[in-house]
Motif scaffolding. Structure first.
Motif, PDB file in Angstrom:
ATOM      1  N   LEU A  83       0.871  -1.193   0.038  1.00  0.00           N
ATOM      2  CA  LEU A  83       0.038  -0.137   0.019  1.00  0.00           C
ATOM      3  C   LEU A  83       0.892   1.237   0.137  1.00  0.00           C
ATOM      4  O   LEU A  83       0.658   2.243  -0.625  1.00  0.00           O
ATOM      5  CB  LEU A  83      -0.960  -0.012   1.497  1.00  0.00           C
ATOM      6  N   ASP A  84       1.961   0.980   0.787  1.00  0.00           N
ATOM      7  CA  ASP A  84       3.031   2.380   0.701  1.00  0.00           C
ATOM      8  C   ASP A  84       3.248   2.573  -0.894  1.00  0.00           C
ATOM      9  O   ASP A  84       3.589   3.797  -1.458  1.00  0.00           O
ATOM     10  CB  ASP A  84       4.056   2.373   1.701  1.00  0.00           C
ATOM     11  N   ALA A 138       0.655   4.280  -2.723  1.00  0.00           N
ATOM     12  CA  ALA A 138       0.614   5.664  -2.332  1.00  0.00           C
ATOM     13  C   ALA A 138       1.738   6.676  -2.993  1.00  0.00           C
ATOM     14  O   ALA A 138       1.228   7.806  -3.308  1.00  0.00           O
ATOM     15  CB  ALA A 138       0.494   5.927  -0.773  1.00  0.00           C
ATOM     16  N   LEU A 157      -6.559   2.599  -7.526  1.00  0.00           N
ATOM     17  CA  LEU A 157      -5.957   1.264  -6.971  1.00  0.00           C
ATOM     18  C   LEU A 157      -6.904   0.047  -7.123  1.00  0.00           C
ATOM     19  O   LEU A 157      -7.909   0.139  -6.661  1.00  0.00           O
ATOM     20  CB  LEU A 157      -5.853   1.517  -5.200  1.00  0.00           C
ATOM     21  N   ALA A 180      -5.914   0.146   4.178  1.00  0.00           N
ATOM     22  CA  ALA A 180      -6.119   1.420   3.216  1.00  0.00           C
ATOM     23  C   ALA A 180      -6.891   2.451   4.031  1.00  0.00           C
ATOM     24  O   ALA A 180      -6.578   3.560   3.668  1.00  0.00           O
ATOM     25  CB  ALA A 180      -6.671   0.834   1.977  1.00  0.00           C
ATOM     26  N   LEU A 194      -6.343   6.115   2.271  1.00  0.00           N
ATOM     27  CA  LEU A 194      -5.799   6.071   0.803  1.00  0.00           C
ATOM     28  C   LEU A 194      -7.172   6.116   0.122  1.00  0.00           C
ATOM     29  O   LEU A 194      -7.176   6.595  -1.254  1.00  0.00           O
ATOM     30  CB  LEU A 194      -5.233   4.802   0.606  1.00  0.00           C
ATOM     31  N   ARG A 233      -7.590   9.694  -1.342  1.00  0.00           N
ATOM     32  CA  ARG A 233      -6.804   9.969  -2.545  1.00  0.00           C
ATOM     33  C   ARG A 233      -7.012   8.960  -3.904  1.00  0.00           C
ATOM     34  O   ARG A 233      -6.423   9.574  -4.868  1.00  0.00           O
ATOM     35  CB  ARG A 233      -5.399   9.932  -1.985  1.00  0.00           C
ATOM     36  N   LEU A 234      -7.262   7.821  -3.542  1.00  0.00           N
ATOM     37  CA  LEU A 234      -7.408   7.037  -4.641  1.00  0.00           C
ATOM     38  C   LEU A 234      -8.912   6.261  -4.905  1.00  0.00           C
ATOM     39  O   LEU A 234      -9.597   6.024  -3.866  1.00  0.00           O
ATOM     40  CB  LEU A 234      -6.450   5.728  -4.396  1.00  0.00           C
TER      41      LEU A 234
END
Length: 410
Positions: A209-210, A213, A220, A236, A241, A244-245
């Motif tokens: 996940l990093d 990001a 994603l 997540a 996240l 953002r995604l």
């Protein structure tokens, strides 16, 4: 032996033969990564068997469901088929992975038994690994990818993707299909992380996940199943996240949202082949009755997993009735290209690859506050796009290209 005694013994033996049940076998995970889906499979199968027996059974005999735990293991799924065959079953179905379906399907074929695959999404199941004794009720990776690809092209065009997938047949199959459908084949621009199979540590999820990001991606894709998907989604969510995604989970299910939590899953986009309110939308009397009986038995809505198991048992039983036989070869020819309407709009067992052609839907998980207003707090999915099975599934030419030299099911 006196003639009267002989007649009594003969009548008793005939009565015993007539009373002997007709057995079918369910492969399902009672433990392991996909145990929640396994529970739905068993509930759907039991409801179908109960309904059939209330209507008089099959061929004058009671239908009996045998079941065995796969623990989400392909080797165990195949061993279960061997066990079922020794107990005299006439058909086997189930599974929650493509590896299970292919291994169990081959074992069933060796015993002359039909195998109906559920929750087995890899293209290979009815593609390269397809064979005469294997039918798939669930959608394929191609079908999910095509309905998602069309929706995303219209509503989220020219986005950057990042893929997190499991290192298994389905994960690789789904990634390939979705990359083609979304124009994200360039791995330099649209990155990926591959997670090993089996139980994972939190730091493994976190590392993937990093990377997502830090990739600059807009979308994603989590091509994961079962507990692995639940852990990834919770992490997540906690990392923020989702703000953002746009998160894509290609194959959604009621039990996944239920176990992960609607707050964690809200706004996630994926695909489904059936939802509990679809019978009302399609004016399906049989579908409405299925939902009603399931709610009465379990005080919750059925999901697509239960519907798949229910449909398989009912369709096999229907073929047995139409032919007056439980012989596999007889049933194969009867099922091939057979179309029917049961819990939704029209479906078909396609003849050349044994893929079930059915409408597939892109869905979005509703906001938690919407979900909580429902009586059962399980009205999870909003349908945002629909594609017919004929349009979503690979064409005959595409299937031949995948098969290579073996151009018919053997």
């Amino acid at each position: 032996m006196p003639r009267a005694l002989f007649a009594l013994l003969l009548a008793a033996l005939l009565g015993q033969a007539q009373a002997e049940s007709l057995k079918i076998g369910l492969n399902y995970p009672r433990t392991g990564n996909a145990k929640d889906e396994g529970l739905e499979l068993r509930r759907g199968a039991l409801l179908a068997v109960e309904t059939i027996n209330q209507d008089g059974g099959l061929l004058g005999r009671r239908l009996e469901l045998l079941s065995a735990n796969t623990d989400s293991s392909a080797a165990q799924a195949a061993a279960n088929v061997e066990h079922f065959a020794r107990q005299g079953v006439r058909m086997v179905f189930g599974g929650t992975s493509s590896e299970e379906a292919m291994a169990a399907g081959q074992q069933a074929r060796a015993h002359g038994l039909l195998y109906f695959a559920t929750l087995s999404y890899a293209n290979e199941v009815t593609g390269q690994a397809g064979q005469r004794y294997l039918f798939r009720e669930s959608s394929s990776a191609w079908m999910s990818a095509r309905v998602l690809g069309e929706y995303l092209a219209w509503h989220l065009p020219r986005q950057r993707y990042y893929y997190i997938l499991s290192d298994d047949t389905w994960g690789r199959s789904l990634e390939q299909a979705l990359r083609l459908a979304t124009g994200s084949s360039d791995r330099a621009r649209h990155g990926r992380s591959v997670l090993p199979r089996g139980p994972l540590r939190r730091e493994q999820y976190r590392a993937a996940l990093d990377k997502a990001a830090a990739s600059g991606a807009d979308i994603l894709v989590l091509a994961l199943l079962g507990d692995n998907l639940q852990h990834s989604m919770r992490l997540a969510h906690n990392l923020g996240l989702k703000q953002r995604l746009q998160v894509i989970v290609p194959n959604l299910s009621k039990s996944l949202v239920q176990q992960t939590g609607p707050l964690v899953m809200e706004d996630v986009i994926g695909t489904e082949t059936w939802t509990w309110d679809m019978p009302r939308q399609e004016d399906s009397a049989a579908g409405l009755l299925f939902v009603e009986r399931y709610i009465a038995a379990h005080q919750e809505y059925p999901g697509s997993t239960a519907a798949s198991a229910y449909t398989i048992v009912q369709q096999w039983a229907d073929a047995v009735r139409r032919t007056g036989s439980s012989d596999s070869e007889t049933l194969i020819s009867t099922l091939e290209d057979h179309s029917y309407q049961l819990l939704k709009d029209r479906q078909q067992w396609r003849g050349f690859d044994h893929q079930n052609l059915q409408s597939i839907y892109a869905v979005r998980v509703r906001k938690r506050e919407q979900v909580m207003r429902d009586p059962f707090k399980q009205h999870y999915f909003e349908i945002i796009h629909r594609m017919s099975g004929e349009q979503a599934a690979p064409s005959h030419d595409e299937w031949i290209q995948e098969r290579g030299e073996v151009l018919t099911l053997q």
